[in-house]
Scaffold this motif. Structure first.
Motif, PDB file in Angstrom:
ATOM      1  N   ARG A 154      11.228   4.608 -10.320  1.00 28.23           N
ATOM      2  CA  ARG A 154      11.842   3.819 -11.399  1.00 28.23           C
ATOM      3  C   ARG A 154      10.824   3.511 -12.501  1.00 28.23           C
ATOM      4  O   ARG A 154      11.130   3.634 -13.701  1.00 28.23           O
ATOM      5  CB  ARG A 154      12.417   2.520 -10.806  1.00 28.23           C
ATOM      6  CG  ARG A 154      13.048   1.564 -11.801  1.00 28.23           C
ATOM      7  CD  ARG A 154      12.091   0.560 -12.401  1.00 28.23           C
ATOM      8  NE  ARG A 154      11.500  -0.329 -11.417  1.00 28.23           N
ATOM      9  CZ  ARG A 154      10.498  -1.141 -11.679  1.00 28.23           C
ATOM     10  NH1 ARG A 154       9.949  -1.175 -12.888  1.00 28.23           N
ATOM     11  NH2 ARG A 154       9.996  -1.915 -10.747  1.00 28.23           N
ATOM     12  N   ALA A 155       9.612   3.129 -12.107  1.00 27.61           N
ATOM     13  CA  ALA A 155       8.588   2.787 -13.100  1.00 27.61           C
ATOM     14  C   ALA A 155       8.243   4.005 -13.964  1.00 27.61           C
ATOM     15  O   ALA A 155       8.116   3.906 -15.182  1.00 27.61           O
ATOM     16  CB  ALA A 155       7.344   2.243 -12.398  1.00 27.61           C
TER      17      ALA A 155
ATOM     18  N   GLN B 165      11.015   4.618 -16.482  1.00 34.97           N
ATOM     19  CA  GLN B 165      10.992   3.693 -17.619  1.00 34.97           C
ATOM     20  C   GLN B 165       9.841   3.982 -18.573  1.00 34.97           C
ATOM     21  O   GLN B 165      10.013   3.942 -19.793  1.00 34.97           O
ATOM     22  CB  GLN B 165      10.876   2.251 -17.100  1.00 34.97           C
ATOM     23  CG  GLN B 165      12.137   1.763 -16.407  1.00 34.97           C
ATOM     24  CD  GLN B 165      11.979   0.371 -15.835  1.00 34.97           C
ATOM     25  OE1 GLN B 165      10.927   0.030 -15.284  1.00 34.97           O
ATOM     26  NE2 GLN B 165      13.022  -0.447 -15.948  1.00 34.97           N
TER      27      GLN B 165
ATOM     28  N   PRO C 235       2.804  -2.444 -10.971  1.00 29.52           N
ATOM     29  CA  PRO C 235       4.261  -2.638 -10.956  1.00 29.52           C
ATOM     30  C   PRO C 235       4.632  -4.123 -10.915  1.00 29.52           C
ATOM     31  O   PRO C 235       5.805  -4.470 -11.022  1.00 29.52           O
ATOM     32  CB  PRO C 235       4.675  -1.959  -9.654  1.00 29.52           C
ATOM     33  CG  PRO C 235       3.498  -2.156  -8.750  1.00 29.52           C
ATOM     34  CD  PRO C 235       2.276  -2.150  -9.629  1.00 29.52           C
ATOM     35  N   ASN C 236       3.616  -4.990 -10.754  1.00 32.59           N
ATOM     36  CA  ASN C 236       3.903  -6.420 -10.593  1.00 32.59           C
ATOM     37  C   ASN C 236       4.041  -7.109 -11.946  1.00 32.59           C
ATOM     38  O   ASN C 236       3.333  -8.071 -12.259  1.00 32.59           O
ATOM     39  CB  ASN C 236       2.786  -7.072  -9.762  1.00 32.59           C
ATOM     40  CG  ASN C 236       2.578  -6.342  -8.453  1.00 32.59           C
ATOM     41  OD1 ASN C 236       3.519  -6.154  -7.682  1.00 32.59           O
ATOM     42  ND2 ASN C 236       1.366  -5.884  -8.209  1.00 32.59           N
TER      43      ASN C 236
ATOM     44  N   LEU D 195       2.164  -2.794  -4.813  1.00 29.44           N
ATOM     45  CA  LEU D 195       3.025  -3.964  -5.050  1.00 29.44           C
ATOM     46  C   LEU D 195       2.462  -5.154  -4.280  1.00 29.44           C
ATOM     47  O   LEU D 195       2.163  -5.038  -3.086  1.00 29.44           O
ATOM     48  CB  LEU D 195       4.434  -3.668  -4.526  1.00 29.44           C
ATOM     49  CG  LEU D 195       5.288  -2.781  -5.425  1.00 29.44           C
ATOM     50  CD1 LEU D 195       6.270  -1.991  -4.599  1.00 29.44           C
ATOM     51  CD2 LEU D 195       6.013  -3.623  -6.452  1.00 29.44           C
TER      52      LEU D 195
ATOM     53  N   ILE E 261       2.309   4.071  -9.838  1.00 28.33           N
ATOM     54  CA  ILE E 261       2.017   2.645  -9.864  1.00 28.33           C
ATOM     55  C   ILE E 261       0.837   2.323  -8.939  1.00 28.33           C
ATOM     56  O   ILE E 261       0.581   3.058  -7.985  1.00 28.33           O
ATOM     57  CB  ILE E 261       3.250   1.807  -9.389  1.00 28.33           C
ATOM     58  CG1 ILE E 261       3.678   2.254  -7.982  1.00 28.33           C
ATOM     59  CG2 ILE E 261       4.380   1.921 -10.367  1.00 28.33           C
ATOM     60  CD1 ILE E 261       4.813   1.423  -7.355  1.00 28.33           C
TER      61      ILE E 261
ATOM     62  N   VAL F 278       7.467   2.025  -0.970  1.00 23.26           N
ATOM     63  CA  VAL F 278       7.449   1.640  -2.389  1.00 23.26           C
ATOM     64  C   VAL F 278       7.958   2.761  -3.315  1.00 23.26           C
ATOM     65  O   VAL F 278       8.046   2.565  -4.527  1.00 23.26           O
ATOM     66  CB  VAL F 278       6.033   1.214  -2.872  1.00 23.26           C
ATOM     67  CG1 VAL F 278       5.423   0.195  -1.912  1.00 23.26           C
ATOM     68  CG2 VAL F 278       5.086   2.393  -3.054  1.00 23.26           C
ATOM     69  N   ARG F 279       8.282   3.904  -2.743  1.00 22.79           N
ATOM     70  CA  ARG F 279       8.569   5.063  -3.600  1.00 22.79           C
ATOM     71  C   ARG F 279       9.674   4.845  -4.621  1.00 22.79           C
ATOM     72  O   ARG F 279       9.505   5.193  -5.805  1.00 22.79           O
ATOM     73  CB  ARG F 279       8.841   6.295  -2.740  1.00 22.79           C
ATOM     74  CG  ARG F 279       8.823   7.565  -3.556  1.00 22.79           C
ATOM     75  CD  ARG F 279       8.790   8.801  -2.699  1.00 22.79           C
ATOM     76  NE  ARG F 279       9.965   8.888  -1.870  1.00 22.79           N
ATOM     77  CZ  ARG F 279       9.945   8.994  -0.543  1.00 22.79           C
ATOM     78  NH1 ARG F 279       8.810   9.049   0.091  1.00 22.79           N
ATOM     79  NH2 ARG F 279      11.068   9.064   0.130  1.00 22.79           N
ATOM     80  N   PRO F 280      10.804   4.264  -4.242  1.00 21.38           N
ATOM     81  CA  PRO F 280      11.856   4.082  -5.263  1.00 21.38           C
ATOM     82  C   PRO F 280      11.406   3.202  -6.431  1.00 21.38           C
ATOM     83  O   PRO F 280      11.814   3.426  -7.573  1.00 21.38           O
ATOM     84  CB  PRO F 280      12.998   3.419  -4.480  1.00 21.38           C
ATOM     85  CG  PRO F 280      12.718   3.719  -3.038  1.00 21.38           C
ATOM     86  CD  PRO F 280      11.235   3.798  -2.915  1.00 21.38           C
ATOM     87  N   VAL F 281      10.564   2.215  -6.138  1.00 23.74           N
ATOM     88  CA  VAL F 281      10.043   1.350  -7.199  1.00 23.74           C
ATOM     89  C   VAL F 281       9.175   2.177  -8.148  1.00 23.74           C
ATOM     90  O   VAL F 281       9.244   2.032  -9.370  1.00 23.74           O
ATOM     91  CB  VAL F 281       9.219   0.183  -6.583  1.00 23.74           C
ATOM     92  CG1 VAL F 281       8.602  -0.681  -7.681  1.00 23.74           C
ATOM     93  CG2 VAL F 281      10.074  -0.653  -5.650  1.00 23.74           C
ATOM     94  N   ALA F 282       8.372   3.062  -7.555  1.00 22.65           N
ATOM     95  CA  ALA F 282       7.462   3.883  -8.356  1.00 22.65           C
ATOM     96  C   ALA F 282       8.225   4.895  -9.214  1.00 22.65           C
ATOM     97  O   ALA F 282       7.902   5.102 -10.388  1.00 22.65           O
ATOM     98  CB  ALA F 282       6.469   4.595  -7.437  1.00 22.65           C
TER      99      ALA F 282
END
Lengths: 265, 304
Positions: free
Chosen positions: B225-226, B229, B167-168, B193, B190, B219-223
């Motif tokens: 989102r990934a 996308q 994710p980075n 991070l 992902i 980190v779940r919301p970031v994952a």
């Protein structure tokens, strides 16, 4: 190995900042060995997220109760301190490798510093079971910053052991640490069996005092995640054969190690 | 009710796998979970030669998460093949080996070594580990270098190839497109991070390796989102992960576009997290009268 919610039968302060928690756990009490630990979920919340490894301080097999002596050191143990009698606590265990027990008649020295006394209490209880009333060959050295900060001291004495105490501030017994005290009392002649648990500087100086002692065992502490050898977080350095560093995992290979196998420097 | 999913040629009897690095070689958790109930076991990152890993401290707890810098400690591919894979044969579960290297050649050599190896269902190519000096995330942070690794791995094995993404990066979708073009059969995302924590008592970094990878519910919301996308960018199946601790977490990933999910850090908190996630997904399908889990994959994209 068990993963269970256990009923709390006791959660009381023993000395300031240190508490004793009793859990109703028949199977666990039967299975636990001295030096092993329980991996405890301190709350159902996500912060703190991880379990806390806490050594078994006593397993009362007759009553089916397992006790943990813990120091309030941060967010997790603060939450654990608030748990009430009758509440349930999520526990994994017993985990890890404990102390190997002596045979009746072996000379024994037990050295504990601060909260490191917790697993040694269980060990002493087992030694008492093996030796019976004649515990003359067992020397016990317990220490802490101050005399009133030595947990379960009276209880160890009540088991019949003669206990030598050391304190950093000289408020009780020898002024200094337990390793210096043991050196003085034993005159540098350590018995066949040496068992220790305590802060890292204490274990380091014990390592220097004992050199290559073949049977000395110490319990190590490290931040843990899984507790079962999967995440590889809780490492301690061991004597390497080659140039590359070699690590053991405290949760699975330990927490009890032979002192001479460790690289504590 | 159909739970079976196909991740780039790996048939999983249900969509719940274990995330590499959080489940050892599976056996560590065999006392808590019947491994045969899982969709797949993804084992610890494996390198060509044994690695001792990073110095202590290797973990640091953060709010609702964990920073780790294990540094790919593993016994090396030969020990994995000789010692660990045979133990996993007793379980009816596809085993996916996570492979990592310093160079493109390392990855290709691992892929070739594991090709045709009994008991290996597929490879997860770790181009996203933040905790090693060479390789790892360096490959995964650029679509071209990520594609190069996958191309070489693809050429070296007949096994299904899953690219594990970091994710980075500025655009995870661009990296996913790159690896898909290079022949990846699926992507998993992902990885952790990149993060850091400082011990204010010692005034030193909390981790021995200074920086580490953040995982867990934080980190779940970031994952999610990934996954969202990447689902819109590529057509290959996605294995979603990042902070999954419950069935409702897992369902978010599935609705964002993941065909399968992996449970990671939650195993440390609850060793039965994987089966509990699975059972929760089953209940959700029953309650909502959904016959096939695939009906939910990407469901949240409808009309957007």
């Amino acid at each position: 190995m068990y993963s269970k919610k256990l009923r709390v039968v006791k959660n009381v302060e023993v000395i300031p900042g240190h508490r004793l928690m009793g859990l109703e756990a028949h199977e666990l009490a039967m299975a636990a060995a001295p030096g092993q630990f329980l991996h405890v979920r301190c709350s159902e919340t996500l912060d703190p997220l991880l379990r806390r490894p806490i050594s078994v301080c006593l397993a009362d097999r007759e009553r089916g109760t397992v006790y943990m002596l813990y120091r309030i050191a941060g967010k997790g143990t603060e939450l654990l301190a608030r748990v009430k009698k009758g509440d349930f606590v999520d526990v994994l265990g017993p985990l890890g490798r404990g102390y190997s027990l002596p045979q009746k008649g072996d000379g024994v020295a037990v050295l504990g510093g601060g909260i490191g006394i917790a697993p040694l209490y269980f060990l002493l209880e087992c030694i008492k079971g093996i030796y019976g009333p004649d515990t003359d060959g067992v020397s016990v050295f317990l220490g802490a910053a101050a005399y009133t900060a030595i947990p379960v001291l009276d209880q160890v004495r009540a088991m019949g052991f003669s206990v030598h105490t050391a304190t950093d501030d000289g408020s009780g017994g020898f002024k200094g640490n337990v390793v210096q005290l043991a050196e003085e009392v034993l005159g540098g002649r350590y018995p066949d069996r040496v068992y220790a648990c305590g802060p890292l500087p204490m274990l380091k100086s014990l390592g220097q005092a004992l050199g290559d002692h073949p049977a000395a065992e110490v319990s190590m502490e490290e931040h843990m995640a899984c507790g079962v050898g999967a995440c590889l977080s809780c490492i301690c350095r061991v004597r390497a054969k080659g140039e590359e560093p070699e690590y053991a995992h405290v949760c699975k290979d330990g927490p009890v190690f032979k002192l001479r196998d460790l690289c504590l420097a | 009710m159909k739970l079976e999913v196909n991740i780039g040629g790996i048939i999983m009897k249900n969509p719940v796998a274990t995330a590499s690095g959080t489940f050892g070689f599976g056996l560590e958790y065999a006392g808590f979970v019947d491994l045969s109930r899982l969709g797949a076991v993804v084992v610890k990152g494996t390198t060509r030669l044994p690695r001792p890993g990073n110095p202590a401290p290797r973990i640091c707890e953060t709010p609702a998460g964990v920073l780790n810098a294990i540094g790919l400690e593993n016994p090396g591919v030969e020990a994995v093949v000789e010692k660990y894979l045979p133990c996993l044969k007793d379980y009816d579960v596809p085993v996916i080996i996570n492979i990592a290297g310093d160079t493109v050649e390392d990855y290709a050599s691992l892929a070739s070594r594991l090709d045709g190896c009994q008991g290996v269902a597929g490879l997860e190519v770790n181009i996203s580990c933040p905790n090693v000096k060479k390789g790892g995330m360096l490959f995964g942070s650029d679509p071209d270098s990520a594609a190069e690794v996958i191309r070489e791995v693809r050429a070296a094995t007949r096994l299904p190839v899953i690219a594990k993404l970091s994710p980075n990066v500025t655009s995870i979708a661009a990296v996913a497109e790159g690896v898909a073009r290079a022949g990846a059969d699926a992507v998993s995302l992902i990885n952790t991070l990149l993060g850091m924590s400082i011990d204010i008592k010692s005034r030193r970094p909390a981790l021995g390796n200074v920086m580490g990878g953040l995982s867990g519910p934080a980190v779940r919301p970031v994952a999610v989102r990934a996954v969202w996308q990447v689902y819109r960018a590529v057509g290959i199946p996605i294995m979603g992960m990042g902070g999954i601790a419950s069935a409702s977490d897992a369902l978010q990933f599935i609705m964002a576009g993941a065909s399968a999910v992996a449970v990671g850090t939650a195993n440390f908190v609850n060793p039965r997290a994987t089966v509990e996630v699975l059972e929760g997904i089953e209940s959700y399908l029953l309650e909502n009268n959904i016959r096939d889990i695939s009906q939910l994959v990407g469901a949240a994209h409808q009309g957007i």
